[in-house]
Design an enzyme around this catalytic site. Structure first.
Site, short mmCIF file in Angstrom:
data_model
loop_
_atom_site.label_atom_id
_atom_site.label_comp_id
_atom_site.label_asym_id
_atom_site.label_seq_id
_atom_site.Cartn_x
_atom_site.Cartn_y
_atom_site.Cartn_z
N MET A 1 0.85 -1.20 0.00
CA MET A 1 0.00 0.00 0.00
C MET A 1 0.89 1.25 0.00
SD MET A 1 -3.45 -0.96 2.05
CE MET A 1 -2.87 -0.75 3.71
N HIS B 1 9.10 0.93 3.34
CA HIS B 1 10.18 1.00 4.32
C HIS B 1 11.08 -0.23 4.14
CE1 HIS B 1 7.72 -1.94 6.36
NE2 HIS B 1 6.73 -1.07 6.54
N HIS C 1 9.43 -3.59 3.36
CA HIS C 1 9.04 -3.82 1.96
C HIS C 1 10.29 -4.09 1.10
CE1 HIS C 1 5.71 -1.03 3.34
NE2 HIS C 1 5.03 -2.04 2.87
N GLN D 1 -10.40 -2.66 2.44
CA GLN D 1 -9.90 -3.33 3.65
C GLN D 1 -9.84 -2.39 4.86
OE1 GLN D 1 -6.01 -4.26 1.65
NE2 GLN D 1 -5.18 -3.97 3.69
N GLY E 1 4.96 -10.34 4.37
CA GLY E 1 5.68 -10.31 5.65
C GLY E 1 4.90 -11.06 6.73
N GLN F 1 -3.11 -12.18 8.04
CA GLN F 1 -3.24 -11.89 6.61
C GLN F 1 -2.49 -12.97 5.79
OE1 GLN F 1 -2.82 -7.92 4.64
NE2 GLN F 1 -0.73 -8.54 4.23
N SER G 1 6.60 -0.55 10.34
CA SER G 1 5.22 -0.44 9.86
C SER G 1 5.02 0.97 9.33
CB SER G 1 4.24 -0.68 11.02
OG SER G 1 2.98 -0.14 10.72
N ARG H 1 2.53 2.59 9.69
CA ARG H 1 1.75 3.31 10.71
C ARG H 1 2.61 3.84 11.86
NH1 ARG H 1 -2.54 -0.71 9.16
NH2 ARG H 1 -4.21 0.55 8.29
O1 PAF Z 1 -0.19 -5.76 3.71
C1 PAF Z 1 -0.59 -4.86 2.94
O2 PAF Z 1 0.09 -3.89 2.69
C2 PAF Z 1 -1.97 -4.99 2.30
O3 PAF Z 1 -2.85 -5.61 3.16
C3 PAF Z 1 -1.95 -5.68 0.94
C4 PAF Z 1 -1.49 -7.13 1.05
C5 PAF Z 1 -1.02 -4.94 -0.01
C6 PAF Z 1 -3.34 -5.68 0.33
O4 PAF Z 1 -3.84 -4.40 0.17
#
Ligand code: PAF
Length: 278
Positions: free
Chosen positions: A29, A33, A36, A60, A146, A152, A184, A186
């Protein structure tokens, strides 16, 4: 690096130019960082072509969550992807992805509605919906997620299995700051006082891991130990501290190699999750 905003165009490019190549996919999204980056680097190592997507997926987020203020950093994200030698950056707008009247995906009724699913009802339906769409656009050989978003990850693996998708899901380790805080997007919401408080989350998991290494197998004792450390740091809004196996069933006894310790707390208005996999 080619930046593509249209789903069909990405599909055509991949089909035309990379039909026989292994494709690694890192869905994100944005607000990239080091966490990723580690997924992208692994994808680069393991595949001929790497695709990264940046899409803040509205379905989501629950009403009142941070969809509107979710950090958007396209220019610096683009730079990171370029430096990592990403082949395709997929950056769609909402109306490229969603129509008004959609076929919907439903998270499984147990695993999708406990813990994160209980605290964020509907979150996993939207997450699975976008991940399935992205998988169908990219058709990756390997997709990288991750372990920080443990539930998830487990749900995506289940979707791949249940829907017979021919995709290998790669579980990637949590990347932490030197002080232990799990990276994160966030974390940027935290004030400096809140940031210091947040360090108690990884500290509590570390101590729990140590206790388990020293022979503790009682899940309740581990939960109590974690709670004490969070409470000491004046984190009062604890959403859950849970000990589960890889099927997300609660455990009373820690099973080595089949246990995940999970924490979700709110510090100020910021919701943080972290976990430790045995
Ligand atoms: O983990 C995330 O950043 C999101 O949940 C994802 C997997 C990109 C789906 O929008």
């Amino acid at each position: 690096m080619t930046i593509i905003t249209q789903a069909r165009s990405l599909q055509e490019n991949l089909k035309k130019n990379h039909k026989n190549s292994s494709v690694g996919f890192v869905p994100t999204m944005g607000a990239l960082h080091a966490g990723h980056k580690s997924l992208i680097e692994l994808s680069k190592k393991e595949n001929e072509i790497t695709v990264v997507s940046i899409f803040i997926n509205p379905t989501q987020f629950l009403a009142g969550e941070d969809f509107d203020k979710y950090p958007q950093k396209f220019e610096s994200d683009k730079k990171i992807c370029e430096l990592c030698k990403v082949d395709y950056l997929f950056y769609p707008q909402i109306d490229t992805i969603y129509t008004k009247d959609e076929v919907l995906i439903k998270a499984p009724s147990y695993k999708g509605f406990i813990l994160e699913g209980e605290n964020r009802p509907g979150h996993f339906d939207g997450m699975l919906q976008i991940v399935l769409k992205l998988f169908n656009i990219v058709h990756p050989t390997n997709a990288y997620f991750g372990k920080k978003d443990a539930q998830q990850l487990i749900l995506i693996k289940q979707m791949v299995k249940n829907l017979f998708l021919d995709i290998n899901i790669v579980e990637c380790d949590i990347i932490r700051e030197a002080n232990g805080l799990a990276l994160s997007s966030r974390n940027s919401y935290l004030s400096s006082i809140e940031y210091t408080q947040a360090l108690a989350i990884s500290r509590s998991l570390e101590r729990a891991a140590k206790a388990i290494a020293n022979g503790q197998r009682d899940a309740l004792a581990i939960q109590a130990l974690i709670k004490d450390i969070l409470t000491e740091a004046e984190i009062s809004n604890i959403e859950y501290i849970q000990v589960v196996n890889r099927d997300f069933e609660p455990l009373t006894t820690i099973e080595l190699k089949n246990t995940i310790l999970l924490i979700a707390v709110k510090i100020g208005t910021t919701r943080l999750i972290d976990n430790f996999w045995l």
